[in-house]
Design an enzyme around this catalytic site. Structure first.
Site, mmCIF file in Angstrom:
data_model
loop_
_atom_site.group_PDB
_atom_site.id
_atom_site.type_symbol
_atom_site.label_atom_id
_atom_site.label_comp_id
_atom_site.label_asym_id
_atom_site.label_seq_id
_atom_site.Cartn_x
_atom_site.Cartn_y
_atom_site.Cartn_z
ATOM 1 C CE1 TYR A 153 6.224 -18.443 -1.688
ATOM 2 C CE2 TYR A 153 8.847 -18.039 -2.083
ATOM 3 C CZ TYR A 153 7.698 -18.802 -2.045
ATOM 4 O OH TYR A 153 7.765 -20.199 -2.055
ATOM 5 C CD GLU B 2 4.597 -18.945 2.682
ATOM 6 O OE1 GLU B 2 5.692 -18.578 2.653
ATOM 7 O OE2 GLU B 2 4.333 -20.138 3.264
ATOM 8 C CG ASP C 17 -15.761 -29.731 -8.256
ATOM 9 O OD1 ASP C 17 -15.856 -28.791 -9.003
ATOM 10 O OD2 ASP C 17 -15.020 -30.510 -8.130
ATOM 11 C CB THR D 79 -11.234 -25.417 -12.034
ATOM 12 O OG1 THR D 79 -12.034 -25.639 -12.823
ATOM 13 C CG2 THR D 79 -10.643 -26.508 -11.142
ATOM 14 C CE LYS E 83 -11.912 -28.799 -15.404
ATOM 15 N NZ LYS E 83 -11.696 -28.541 -13.977
ATOM 16 N NE ARG F 49 -4.179 -26.110 -15.795
ATOM 17 C CZ ARG F 49 -4.899 -27.085 -16.895
ATOM 18 N NH1 ARG F 49 -5.025 -26.606 -17.958
ATOM 19 N NH2 ARG F 49 -5.302 -28.074 -16.262
HETATM 20 N N1 DSN Z 1 -9.373 -32.717 -15.409
HETATM 21 C C1 DSN Z 1 -10.425 -32.170 -15.450
HETATM 22 C C2 DSN Z 1 -11.366 -32.742 -16.525
HETATM 23 O O1 DSN Z 1 -10.885 -32.810 -17.598
HETATM 24 O O2 DSN Z 1 -12.620 -32.613 -16.424
HETATM 25 C C3 DSN Z 1 -11.348 -32.428 -14.020
HETATM 26 O O3 DSN Z 1 -10.215 -32.386 -13.202
#
Ligand code: DSN
Length: 435
Positions: A46, A48, A192, A218, A221, A227
């Protein structure tokens, strides 16, 4: 592992990932090093707070890991501040809103059915539309971002925050124009880049860093990490508001989150290291090239694409001219053929539940080493599946749809032509093992 049920299921999932084509544009294969970091003892701790200011003892090592991740993010993107704690993209966007706009104030973003994201102000189903007054801009007739609409709506509604980013948009984003629109009303511009982050690092998509005040991505991807998500404050952001780093950090913790997932932080650090290597540029070029070859192959078979093609890692097949909701059937049939995609809205689609499009992307299969030659075959297989189900139409009556889909799936599972394609896909996948 003693839990044989989960062990078996993980094994089955590994086999599914090995033997099918992962064409969902937001998915990828994280490296073994990333997965080892995520599965490490760091999950036990932990922490925080932030480095040097934790609420728990014993964070000497975790501090170094988080500082390493932050340092790598700052260097790779050329920004003065990075927060690597957001649990994922939607929490990160909520944290950005929490930092930049009072509840009730106006925010703006690209509509979901135009290729935007729920958290960019979807008016009904997310916090971003419920707790903020949301304005959505859209696309032109050519399915390109409608910058005139964006500017007009900004001038009319004076949003405090403008989200600019996409999840199902196949073209290059004009950050400079977005910034000029934000400036025209004094708004924060939040880029984004979750989908295109790897392309930006590879130099095959322009970077928002010279224009946006805040950048969110994110990490799982096109970045190929675990993730999670990162929030960056740019020099432009600092110039607009020197308190931005503090506002963002406080919004992440304690504003929205508790302890950071240290195992994920380490995985993010590894992914950022991997993305800073020379080979990553080659990867980004490969992703875009593969998407273009796929688009060309599909078009040659008469399949309509939203906007007619692609400039990035994805494309959206548009079956609205065939029948409404057809994307649902195509995505399902492709899955039986081992080609894993997702059904997706097309511009002005009446239903997100039974949409008329199918979204396809090349980030994951490019990681596997698949190139042009294979893309040509993949386009042919997709077109064959579309041909096999050409007479299928989703019933208009909602109550009949579930039954139709159930029967459809049973037919697809038994269809000999689908089985042939599935075997070809499996053979191809065997040549490109996942690591
Ligand atoms: N779930 C993502 C996507 O598949 O593009 C977007 O948040």
């Amino acid at each position: 592992m003693q839990d044989t049920e989960i062990e078996n299921l993980i094994g089955q999932e590994a086999e599914r990932q090995q033997s099918t084509l992962m064409l969902i544009p937001s998915e990828n294969y994280a490296s073994k090093a990333v997965r080892e970091a995520v599965g490490s003892v760091l999950a036990n701790k932990y922490s925080e707070g932030y480095a040097g200011k934790r609420y728990y003892e014993g964070n000497e090592i975790v501090d170094q890991i988080e500082l390493l991740a932050i340092g790598r993010a700052k260097k790779l993107f050329g920004v003065p501040h990075a927060n690597v704690q957001p649990y994922s993209g939607s929490p990160a966007n909520s944290e950005i809103l929490f930092a930049l706009a009072e509840p009730g104030s106006t925010i703006m973003g690209l509509g979901l059915s135009s290729g935007g994201h729920l958290t960019h102000g979807h008016p009904r189903v997310t916090f971003s539309g419920k707790y903020y007054t949301s304005v959505q801009f859209g696309l032109t007739e050519e399915a390109k971002i409608d910058y005139a609409d964006m500017r007009a709506k900004a001038l009319e509604h004076k949003p405090k925050v403008i989200f600019f980013g996409t999840t199902a948009y196949p073209f290059i984003l004009d950050w400079e124009q977005a910034r000029s629109i934000a400036d025209s009303v004094g708004a924060y511009l939040v880029a984004d880049i979750s989908h295109i982050v790897g392309l930006i690092i590879a130099g095959v998509h322009p970077s928002p860093v010279p224009f946006a005040h805040v950048v969110m991505s994110t990490t799982h991807k096109t970045l190929r990490g675990p993730r999670g998500a990162i929030i960056l404050v740019t020099d432009e952001g600092l110039a607009k508001d020197p308190d931005l780093p503090k506002k963002i950090d406080s919004a992440v913790m304690p504003g929205m989150q508790g302890g950071p997932h240290n195992n994920t932080t380490a995985g993010i650090a590894v992914a950022l290291f991997e993305a800073s290597q020379l080979e990553f540029a080659e990867y980004g070029h490969g992703v875009v090239n593969n998407a273009k070859v796929l688009a060309e192959g599909l078009r040659a078979k008469g399949i309509v694409l939203v906007g007619g093609g692609t400039e990035n890692h994805l494309l959206v097949m548009d079956f609205s001219g065939d029948s409404l909701g057809k994307g649902t059937l195509v995505a399902s049939a492709l899955n039986f053929a081992g080609i894993v995609t997702n059904r997706n809205t097309v511009p002005n689609d009446p239903s997100p539940f039974y949409p008329s499009g199918v979204r396809i992307g090349t980030p994951a299969i490019t990681t596997r080493g698949i190139k042009e030659h294979e893309m040509v075959k993949i386009a042919e297989w997709i077109a064959e599946v579309v041909e096999i189900i050409k007479s299928d139409k989703l019933p208009e009556a909602k109550e009949e749809r579930q039954k139709y889909i159930q029967d459809f799936k049973a037919r697809m599972q038994a269809d000999e032509r689908i089985k042939v394609i599935c075997n070809l896909v499996r053979d191809l996948c065997a040549q490109f093992p996942i690591l």
